[in-house]
Write a protein that holds these residues in place. Structure first.
Motif, PDB file in Angstrom:
ATOM      1  N   ASP A  35      58.773  50.002  53.336  1.00  0.00           N
ATOM      2  CA  ASP A  35      58.030  49.012  54.114  1.00  0.00           C
ATOM      3  C   ASP A  35      58.689  48.758  55.467  1.00  0.00           C
ATOM      4  N   GLN A  36      57.860  48.639  56.500  1.00  0.00           N
ATOM      5  CA  GLN A  36      58.328  48.413  57.859  1.00  0.00           C
ATOM      6  C   GLN A  36      58.569  46.922  58.115  1.00  0.00           C
ATOM      7  N   PRO A  37      59.231  46.570  59.232  1.00  0.00           N
ATOM      8  CA  PRO A  37      59.606  45.181  59.480  1.00  0.00           C
ATOM      9  C   PRO A  37      58.452  44.179  59.431  1.00  0.00           C
ATOM     10  N   MET A  41      65.800  46.786  58.474  1.00  0.00           N
ATOM     11  CA  MET A  41      64.375  46.476  58.603  1.00  0.00           C
ATOM     12  C   MET A  41      64.053  45.102  58.038  1.00  0.00           C
ATOM     13  N   GLY A  42      64.854  44.661  57.071  1.00  0.00           N
ATOM     14  CA  GLY A  42      64.702  43.290  56.590  1.00  0.00           C
ATOM     15  C   GLY A  42      65.109  42.281  57.655  1.00  0.00           C
ATOM     16  N   GLY A  43      66.098  42.652  58.487  1.00  0.00           N
ATOM     17  CA  GLY A  43      66.476  41.805  59.611  1.00  0.00           C
ATOM     18  C   GLY A  43      65.371  41.748  60.648  1.00  0.00           C
ATOM     19  N   GLY A  44      64.774  42.925  60.926  1.00  0.00           N
ATOM     20  CA  GLY A  44      63.608  42.936  61.800  1.00  0.00           C
ATOM     21  C   GLY A  44      62.485  42.106  61.201  1.00  0.00           C
ATOM     22  N   GLY A  45      62.367  42.162  59.870  1.00  0.00           N
ATOM     23  CA  GLY A  45      61.374  41.353  59.181  1.00  0.00           C
ATOM     24  C   GLY A  45      61.626  39.864  59.304  1.00  0.00           C
ATOM     25  N   GLY A  81      69.832  44.004  62.520  1.00  0.00           N
ATOM     26  CA  GLY A  81      68.390  44.175  62.430  1.00  0.00           C
ATOM     27  C   GLY A  81      67.865  45.409  63.158  1.00  0.00           C
ATOM     28  N   TRP A  82      66.760  45.938  62.627  1.00  0.00           N
ATOM     29  CA  TRP A  82      66.069  47.091  63.228  1.00  0.00           C
ATOM     30  C   TRP A  82      64.602  46.733  63.391  1.00  0.00           C
ATOM     31  N   ASN A  83      64.078  46.992  64.584  1.00  0.00           N
ATOM     32  CA  ASN A  83      62.654  46.781  64.832  1.00  0.00           C
ATOM     33  C   ASN A  83      62.274  47.522  66.106  1.00  0.00           C
ATOM     34  N   SER A 118      70.188  44.502  68.468  1.00  0.00           N
ATOM     35  CA  SER A 118      70.631  43.111  68.363  1.00  0.00           C
ATOM     36  C   SER A 118      70.763  42.421  69.713  1.00  0.00           C
ATOM     37  N   GLU A 119      71.307  43.111  70.714  1.00  0.00           N
ATOM     38  CA  GLU A 119      71.473  42.472  72.026  1.00  0.00           C
ATOM     39  C   GLU A 119      70.132  42.139  72.669  1.00  0.00           C
TER      40      GLU A 119
END
Length: 301
Positions: free
Chosen positions: A134-136, A172-176, A195-197, A226-227
Motif C-alpha cells: 500500500d502507498q502512502p 511509507m507509513g511516515g508518508g501516510g 518518511g517516504w512520499n 524529510s527536509e
C-alpha cells in the motif's frame, strides 16, 4: 479642648472598626477587598509523575501495559493490529496514537512503540495495512480508519479521549502519517519516521508535526524527503525536524532511545497539552552523538 480630643478619639475608634466617615454623610461600612482569584486549574490531561531526562529515556514508563490483538476479519479499512494500553483505570481517559509500518513491512516492525508509548500514558495501536505494498495515501486513510475503530468499536474505547489523537508511521507509513494529518486537521500530533512520499509539499497540514530523518538514509534521503517535508509545513505551525546521527532508513524499526525521547515528548506536549515536557523540546536540542541536526520553533504555542 478635652471635648475636641474625645471627639477625635471617637472618630479613630469608628474608623478602626471598619467604617469611614465622609463629610456630610453617615458612617458606612468599608468595601471588602475582592477575594483572591483561585489558581489556574491544573491541566486535566496530564498523566503520570513529573518527567525527568531519565524517565523519558527509560525503556518503560510509569504505567503497566496490557495488549489486545485485533483480527483483520473484525475490522474494515485497515488490516487489524495490536492495541497497547495502560491498565490503570483511576487516571481517567488517555490520548491515543495509531502507528503504521513501511513498504513490505507488518506491524511487527513497529511493535516496540506499543509498550514504550503506552507505558508513558497513551493507548497505542500498531496496525497492519491492507497489503504490504500500500502507498502512502492509502496508509494515511488506514491510519484514520484505525483511529475510528479504536475510539468507537474497540474494547478499550472507554479508556480513550477521542479528541486527543495522533498518528505515526515509518517510511511509507511516515508518508501516510502526513496524509492523515492533511486529511484530518483535528488530530493533535503527527510523527513521520524516515518518511517516504512522492508529495514533498505539505502547506495544508495544521497538525503539530515532528519530522524524523536519518543522516544515512539512502531509501528516503533527508534532502529529498524529510527536509522538504519539514520546510513545506507552515512556519506558524508547531513543527520540528530531528535528524538522527549515524542512522539508516530502518533505524526506527528497532528500539531507539532518541526516537523514543522526542516522540514521547512531542505526543505529551501536543496530545496531552502537557507543558511539563516542553523542557525536552525547547530550547532547541543541540547536535550530539545521537542528533545530527534539530530544527524547530520555540517556545511552542
Amino acid at each position: 479642648m478635652r471635648a475636641g480630643l474625645a471627639g477625635f478619639a471617637g472618630l479613630l475608634a469608628v474608623a478602626g472598626s471598619g467604617y469611614v466617615l465622609v463629610p456630610g454623610a453617615q458612617a458606612a461600612p468599608e468595601t471588602a477587598a475582592a477575594p483572591a482569584q483561585p489558581a489556574a486549574a491544573e491541566n486535566p490531561y496530564e498523566r503520570g509523575p513529573d518527567p525527568t531526562e531519565s524517565s523519558v529515556e527509560a525503556p518503560r514508563g510509569h504505567y503497566d501495559v496490557d495488549e489486545d490483538r485485533v483480527s483483520s476479519l473484525s475490522v474494515s479499512g485497515f488490516g487489524g493490529g495490536t492495541i497497547y494500553y495502560p491498565t490503570e483505570t483511576g487516571d481517567g481517559t488517555f490520548g491515543a496514537v495509531a502507528v503504521a509500518p513501511g513498504f513490505t513491512a507488518t506491524q511487527s516492525s513497529m511493535a516496540w512503540y506499543g509498550e514504550r508509548l503506552a507505558s508513558q500514558g497513551f493507548v497505542v495501536f500498531t496496525i497492519d495495512t491492507l497489503t504490504t505494498a500500500d502507498q502512502p495515501a492509502s496508509r494515511g486513510r488506514q491510519l484514520l480508519a484505525a483511529l475510528d475503530y479504536l475510539t468507537q468499536r474497540s474494547d478499550v474505547a472507554d479508556r480513550i479521549d477521542a479528541t486527543r489523537l495522533g498518528v505515526m508511521g515509518h517510511s511509507m507509513g511516515g508518508g501516510g502519517s502526513l496524509e492523515a494529518a492533511k486529511s484530518r486537521p483535528s488530530l493533535q500530533a503527527a510523527i513521520p519516521l524516515t518518511g517516504w512520499n512522492t508529495d514533498k509539499s505539505w502547506p495544508e497540514v495544521q497538525v503539530p508535526t515532528l519530522v524524523v530523518g536519518a543522516d544515512g538514509d539512502t531509501i528516503a534521503p533527508v534532502r529529498s524527503h524529510s527536509e522538504p517535508f519539514y520546510e513545506s509545513l507552515p512556519s506558524s505551525l508547531d513543527r520540528a525536524y530531528l535528524e538522527l546521527n549515524g542512522a539508516s532508513h530502518f533505524t526506527p524499526n528497532t528500539s531507539n532511545t532518541t526516537i523514543a525521547k522526542y516522540s514521547i515528548s512531542w505526543l505529551k506536549r501536543f496530545i496531552d497539552n502537557d507543558t511539563r515536557y516542553e523542557q525536552f523540546l525547547c530550547p532547541i536540542p543541540r547536535p550530539d552523538r545521537d542528533i545530527e541536526e534539530y530544527r524547530g520553533n520555540c517556545p511552542h504555542s
